[in-house]
Design a protein around this motif. Structure first.
Motif, PDB file in Angstrom:
ATOM      1  N   ARG A 112       4.993 -12.979 -13.872  1.00  0.00           N
ATOM      2  CA  ARG A 112       5.544 -13.784 -12.792  1.00  0.00           C
ATOM      3  C   ARG A 112       5.698 -12.978 -11.492  1.00  0.00           C
ATOM      4  O   ARG A 112       5.849 -13.553 -10.413  1.00  0.00           O
ATOM      5  CB  ARG A 112       6.880 -14.380 -13.251  1.00  0.00           C
ATOM      6  CG  ARG A 112       7.369 -15.472 -12.346  1.00  0.00           C
ATOM      7  CD  ARG A 112       8.077 -16.592 -13.050  1.00  0.00           C
ATOM      8  NE  ARG A 112       8.721 -17.472 -12.068  1.00  0.00           N
ATOM      9  CZ  ARG A 112       8.072 -18.377 -11.359  1.00  0.00           C
ATOM     10  NH1 ARG A 112       6.788 -18.575 -11.552  1.00  0.00           N
ATOM     11  NH2 ARG A 112       8.717 -19.117 -10.470  1.00  0.00           N
ATOM     12  N   LEU A 113       5.676 -11.661 -11.606  1.00  0.00           N
ATOM     13  CA  LEU A 113       5.767 -10.827 -10.397  1.00  0.00           C
ATOM     14  C   LEU A 113       4.387 -10.549  -9.805  1.00  0.00           C
ATOM     15  O   LEU A 113       4.274  -9.953  -8.731  1.00  0.00           O
ATOM     16  CB  LEU A 113       6.511  -9.530 -10.701  1.00  0.00           C
ATOM     17  CG  LEU A 113       8.014  -9.716 -10.970  1.00  0.00           C
ATOM     18  CD1 LEU A 113       8.640  -8.418 -11.456  1.00  0.00           C
ATOM     19  CD2 LEU A 113       8.741 -10.200  -9.712  1.00  0.00           C
ATOM     20  N   GLY A 114       3.335 -10.987 -10.492  1.00  0.00           N
ATOM     21  CA  GLY A 114       1.987 -10.936  -9.923  1.00  0.00           C
ATOM     22  C   GLY A 114       1.442  -9.535  -9.695  1.00  0.00           C
ATOM     23  O   GLY A 114       1.952  -8.542 -10.225  1.00  0.00           O
ATOM     24  N   SER A 115       0.378  -9.479  -8.868  1.00  0.00           N
ATOM     25  CA  SER A 115      -0.371  -8.233  -8.684  1.00  0.00           C
ATOM     26  C   SER A 115       0.457  -7.067  -8.136  1.00  0.00           C
ATOM     27  O   SER A 115       0.243  -5.920  -8.565  1.00  0.00           O
ATOM     28  CB  SER A 115      -1.592  -8.495  -7.801  1.00  0.00           C
ATOM     29  OG  SER A 115      -1.180  -9.114  -6.599  1.00  0.00           O
ATOM     30  N   PRO A 116       1.407  -7.274  -7.222  1.00  0.00           N
ATOM     31  CA  PRO A 116       2.133  -6.096  -6.718  1.00  0.00           C
ATOM     32  C   PRO A 116       2.857  -5.346  -7.844  1.00  0.00           C
ATOM     33  O   PRO A 116       2.919  -4.119  -7.848  1.00  0.00           O
ATOM     34  CB  PRO A 116       3.137  -6.688  -5.725  1.00  0.00           C
ATOM     35  CG  PRO A 116       2.544  -7.981  -5.297  1.00  0.00           C
ATOM     36  CD  PRO A 116       1.816  -8.500  -6.506  1.00  0.00           C
ATOM     37  N   GLU A 127       0.829  -1.206   0.000  1.00  0.00           N
ATOM     38  CA  GLU A 127       0.000   0.000   0.000  1.00  0.00           C
ATOM     39  C   GLU A 127       0.861   1.253   0.000  1.00  0.00           C
ATOM     40  O   GLU A 127       2.009   1.218   0.408  1.00  0.00           O
ATOM     41  CB  GLU A 127      -0.914  -0.006   1.229  1.00  0.00           C
ATOM     42  CG  GLU A 127      -2.012  -1.043   1.101  1.00  0.00           C
ATOM     43  CD  GLU A 127      -2.821  -1.205   2.377  1.00  0.00           C
ATOM     44  OE1 GLU A 127      -2.607  -0.419   3.315  1.00  0.00           O
ATOM     45  OE2 GLU A 127      -3.646  -2.145   2.412  1.00  0.00           O
ATOM     46  N   GLY A 128       0.254   2.357  -0.454  1.00  0.00           N
ATOM     47  CA  GLY A 128       0.967   3.632  -0.446  1.00  0.00           C
ATOM     48  C   GLY A 128       1.637   3.882  -1.778  1.00  0.00           C
ATOM     49  O   GLY A 128       1.366   3.207  -2.779  1.00  0.00           O
ATOM     50  N   THR A 129       2.530   4.858  -1.788  1.00  0.00           N
ATOM     51  CA  THR A 129       3.173   5.213  -3.043  1.00  0.00           C
ATOM     52  C   THR A 129       4.675   5.001  -2.944  1.00  0.00           C
ATOM     53  O   THR A 129       5.228   4.923  -1.839  1.00  0.00           O
ATOM     54  CB  THR A 129       2.831   6.673  -3.437  1.00  0.00           C
ATOM     55  OG1 THR A 129       3.361   6.922  -4.733  1.00  0.00           O
ATOM     56  CG2 THR A 129       3.426   7.654  -2.430  1.00  0.00           C
ATOM     57  N   PHE A 130       5.313   4.848  -4.091  1.00  0.00           N
ATOM     58  CA  PHE A 130       6.729   4.481  -4.117  1.00  0.00           C
ATOM     59  C   PHE A 130       7.463   5.302  -5.165  1.00  0.00           C
ATOM     60  O   PHE A 130       6.880   5.659  -6.196  1.00  0.00           O
ATOM     61  CB  PHE A 130       6.872   2.993  -4.434  1.00  0.00           C
ATOM     62  CG  PHE A 130       6.107   2.116  -3.475  1.00  0.00           C
ATOM     63  CD1 PHE A 130       6.645   1.793  -2.241  1.00  0.00           C
ATOM     64  CD2 PHE A 130       4.838   1.661  -3.792  1.00  0.00           C
ATOM     65  CE1 PHE A 130       5.930   1.012  -1.341  1.00  0.00           C
ATOM     66  CE2 PHE A 130       4.112   0.885  -2.900  1.00  0.00           C
ATOM     67  CZ  PHE A 130       4.656   0.551  -1.671  1.00  0.00           C
ATOM     68  N   ASP A 131       8.738   5.593  -4.893  1.00  0.00           N
ATOM     69  CA  ASP A 131       9.501   6.338  -5.891  1.00  0.00           C
ATOM     70  C   ASP A 131      10.534   5.461  -6.593  1.00  0.00           C
ATOM     71  O   ASP A 131      11.341   5.936  -7.384  1.00  0.00           O
ATOM     72  CB  ASP A 131      10.149   7.581  -5.275  1.00  0.00           C
ATOM     73  CG  ASP A 131      11.021   7.243  -4.074  1.00  0.00           C
ATOM     74  OD1 ASP A 131      11.089   6.057  -3.704  1.00  0.00           O
ATOM     75  OD2 ASP A 131      11.633   8.168  -3.510  1.00  0.00           O
ATOM     76  N   LEU A 132      10.493   4.170  -6.293  1.00  0.00           N
ATOM     77  CA  LEU A 132      11.373   3.214  -6.981  1.00  0.00           C
ATOM     78  C   LEU A 132      10.735   1.829  -6.868  1.00  0.00           C
ATOM     79  O   LEU A 132      10.210   1.471  -5.802  1.00  0.00           O
ATOM     80  CB  LEU A 132      12.773   3.195  -6.339  1.00  0.00           C
ATOM     81  CG  LEU A 132      13.797   2.236  -6.958  1.00  0.00           C
ATOM     82  CD1 LEU A 132      14.109   2.626  -8.405  1.00  0.00           C
ATOM     83  CD2 LEU A 132      15.091   2.217  -6.146  1.00  0.00           C
ATOM     84  N   VAL A 133      10.769   1.069  -7.969  1.00  0.00           N
ATOM     85  CA  VAL A 133      10.198  -0.284  -7.953  1.00  0.00           C
ATOM     86  C   VAL A 133      11.255  -1.253  -8.477  1.00  0.00           C
ATOM     87  O   VAL A 133      11.852  -1.018  -9.533  1.00  0.00           O
ATOM     88  CB  VAL A 133       8.920  -0.366  -8.822  1.00  0.00           C
ATOM     89  CG1 VAL A 133       8.311  -1.759  -8.731  1.00  0.00           C
ATOM     90  CG2 VAL A 133       7.909   0.688  -8.398  1.00  0.00           C
ATOM     91  N   PHE A 145      11.837  -6.283 -19.148  1.00  0.00           N
ATOM     92  CA  PHE A 145      10.593  -5.519 -19.080  1.00  0.00           C
ATOM     93  C   PHE A 145      10.671  -4.311 -18.132  1.00  0.00           C
ATOM     94  O   PHE A 145       9.666  -3.644 -17.902  1.00  0.00           O
ATOM     95  CB  PHE A 145       9.427  -6.431 -18.685  1.00  0.00           C
ATOM     96  CG  PHE A 145       9.656  -7.176 -17.381  1.00  0.00           C
ATOM     97  CD1 PHE A 145      10.455  -8.314 -17.350  1.00  0.00           C
ATOM     98  CD2 PHE A 145       9.076  -6.742 -16.202  1.00  0.00           C
ATOM     99  CE1 PHE A 145      10.667  -9.005 -16.153  1.00  0.00           C
ATOM    100  CE2 PHE A 145       9.287  -7.429 -15.006  1.00  0.00           C
ATOM    101  CZ  PHE A 145      10.090  -8.559 -14.985  1.00  0.00           C
ATOM    102  N   GLY A 146      11.855  -4.039 -17.575  1.00  0.00           N
ATOM    103  CA  GLY A 146      11.980  -2.871 -16.697  1.00  0.00           C
ATOM    104  C   GLY A 146      12.496  -1.658 -17.455  1.00  0.00           C
ATOM    105  O   GLY A 146      12.795  -1.731 -18.657  1.00  0.00           O
ATOM    106  N   GLU A 203       2.850  -0.735 -11.969  1.00  0.00           N
ATOM    107  CA  GLU A 203       3.174  -0.351 -13.349  1.00  0.00           C
ATOM    108  C   GLU A 203       2.669   1.049 -13.697  1.00  0.00           C
ATOM    109  O   GLU A 203       3.261   1.744 -14.511  1.00  0.00           O
ATOM    110  CB  GLU A 203       2.650  -1.398 -14.341  1.00  0.00           C
ATOM    111  CG  GLU A 203       3.676  -2.523 -14.520  1.00  0.00           C
ATOM    112  CD  GLU A 203       3.230  -3.599 -15.497  1.00  0.00           C
ATOM    113  OE1 GLU A 203       2.015  -3.721 -15.750  1.00  0.00           O
ATOM    114  OE2 GLU A 203       4.107  -4.321 -15.998  1.00  0.00           O
ATOM    115  N   GLY A 204       1.560   1.477 -13.042  1.00  0.00           N
ATOM    116  CA  GLY A 204       1.025   2.801 -13.325  1.00  0.00           C
ATOM    117  C   GLY A 204       1.801   3.932 -12.648  1.00  0.00           C
ATOM    118  O   GLY A 204       1.634   5.101 -12.997  1.00  0.00           O
TER     119      GLY A 204
END
Lengths: 331, 331
Positions: B98-102, B82-88, B125-126, B107-108
């Motif tokens: 394969r990395l599923g829902s998280p 949950e929340g927002t992130f500045d790096l994935v 794909f990154g 992706e958005g």
């Protein structure tokens, strides 16, 4: 007493490389019923002496077992060494009996005897003894000796020594595997030793008869509390043709079950005795029960041999283990 | 095409440590059906970010399997970040599915996406992709990243990364194990990681049901030439309660038989298909047959899924293997 309590690093006696450098014809002896460390250390040291331009005779009273026939030079190991020697080196053996006839013959020679070994039970029976009980394999000590002799590591030495390290640590799985074991294995791989080949040839193999024996023993598995146990009868060994291998490693398979804290396999012998192999998960100890029943071992792997029928011995051992586990659980 | 032919070392993109140093709140995602490398890499990188004083969220769409519950921090892995992130950062996965829902949720986000993986099939794909197919485990790459981040190695990072290396190399037994794998494991042990614990917890365990399944399948073993094979029926899986594990690793046991060059296990599935697991001793290749039957793999380990009854599939595969082995033997 468990092995771990009395482990002690011992620095190499500097007379060892010096005596080897001076020797003209060395006899190197490894122990009877040789395992991968016995053969690997013997051949590894033999290849190092050859690199120094020295003639040495490699001896073992028993034949080299088939799983180690992939090691370079195994054909040159003799069972009855001939001629005279100005240096004798015994490898990977706690006592002179374990080195068999080649050592006994050499005892009369006027030549210094060096013992290199990693067993806590070593009797220091040489003129010079280097017993490093923190080494997971004698091959680790030979690696150090090769460095001290200034022999550049080559692929033959490396392959043989890697076989010793891998087999004595069961592929880096025993609790005595150290960072040093891994660091040495790294350098041996860098020198060209093939870890995958060593593992496949020396570790991952068993006679089909052993799998057939497991196929008969696994359906007999029973749980008693958190103890998983099974039985190998004389008849099962006869039907499958597994004669001298005891349970063929079955007890190691049993202890891998999530549901078991302890595993036991009872193997019926010819002489109205039963061989009891016990294994424990980390945090549990089977050595106390083994000791109390006249056997021995480590906390995680211990055993004993008890006179009686299968049923009698099963009841005796399982009751003792239950009681011991209750005490270990703090109840 | 076998995996080995397309392996390629890729140097770490220097933007990776730099982006991590700049990030304030990173999301790290590992793959569904997580194995020891997925969880070990995720937690290892998480501990490194914590050492840098950074807040990161560790995510996996599936729960952490029980064998990895001994790893420090496993309770902090979430299924729905949950929340927002500045790096994935995505770990150990060839593709976004394969990395599923998280990962899909992230992706958005307007945040750079880094992919770190060692699979040859990686789709890059990154935004930044570091795919080193010579690494035996993603954990080896995380080790390197930890060095690049100048994080002093600690026992938590070390234990998690060692779990990744040990599980993906099956205890240093797979053919892709390199001297680097061993050198990294050495340093992780030196930092306090417990190799014996990792091996016992993450590698040497299986449900008792699997041993019961082996007990039913081993008596069915048959030899055809140098091919050792057996069968796991739906009924056997139902009786023992082994549902999702296929043959529970039985084919690895079979290929250890001295008498076999190749081992095959046929596992009957619900949908009138049969899963075929094949293994080969060094020097033999089962990947060609697997490929020709619509599957894939490596020379030593390959498989396929074929529509038909057990008997039909057995005949088809065993004939193809016999023919292939004849050709491999040069006849």
């Amino acid at each position: 007493m468990t092995q771990d309590q009395s482990k002690k690093t011992e620095i190499m006696d500097p007379r060892i490389p010096s005596l080897i450098e001076k020797a003209e014809r060395a006899l190197i002896v490894t122990h009877i019923s040789p395992d991968g460390d016995a053969i690997g250390s013997l051949l590894g040291l033999g290849w190092a002496l050859r690199a120094l331009g020295k003639h040495s005779v490699l001896a073992c009273a028993d034949p080299v077992p088939q799983p180690f026939h992939f090691l370079p030079g195994h054909q040159e190991i003799v069972r009855e060494p001939e001629g005279t020697f100005d240096l004798v080196i015994g490898l990977d053996a706690s006592d002179p009996q374990r080195l068999g006839s080649p050592w006994q013959q050499a005892e009369g020679l006027d030549a210094p005897k060096i013992v290199i070994d990693h067993h806590v039970t070593n009797l220091h029976f040489g003129d010079i003894n280097w017993v490093d009980t923190t080494a997971a394999a004698t091959a680790e000590m030979i690696y150090e000796l090769v460095q001290a002799l200034d022999v550049p590591m080559n692929v033959d030495i490396a392959q043989c020594l890697l076989c010793g390290v891998v087999t004595d640590t069961r592929g880096f799985r025993t609790s005595n595997t150290t960072p040093r074991s891994l660091a040495i294995a790294t350098r041996l791989m860098e020198a060209g030793a093939d870890l995958n080949l060593v593992t496949e040839q020396a570790l991952n193999r068993k006679p089909l008869a052993v799998l057939r024996l497991w196929g008969m023993a696994l359906p007999r598995m029973q749980m008693r509390g958190r103890i998983l146990w099974s039985t190998v009868t004389r008849q099962m060994r006869e039907e499958t043709g597994v004669n001298d291998n005891g349970d063929g490693g079955l007890v190691n398979v049993l202890v891998s079950a999530n549901e078991a804290d302890v595993a036991v396999v009872f193997t019926e012998r010819e002489d109205n005795r039963v061989e009891v192999g016990m294994r424990a998960k980390p945090g549990f100890d089977v050595s106390q029960v083994a000791l109390s029943l006249g056997g021995g071992g480590h906390p995680q792997a211990a055993g004993c041999v008890i006179k009686g029928s299968l049923e009698e011995v099963q009841e005796l051992v399982l009751s003792a283990l239950e009681e011991s586990l209750r005490r270990q659980g703090g109840e």
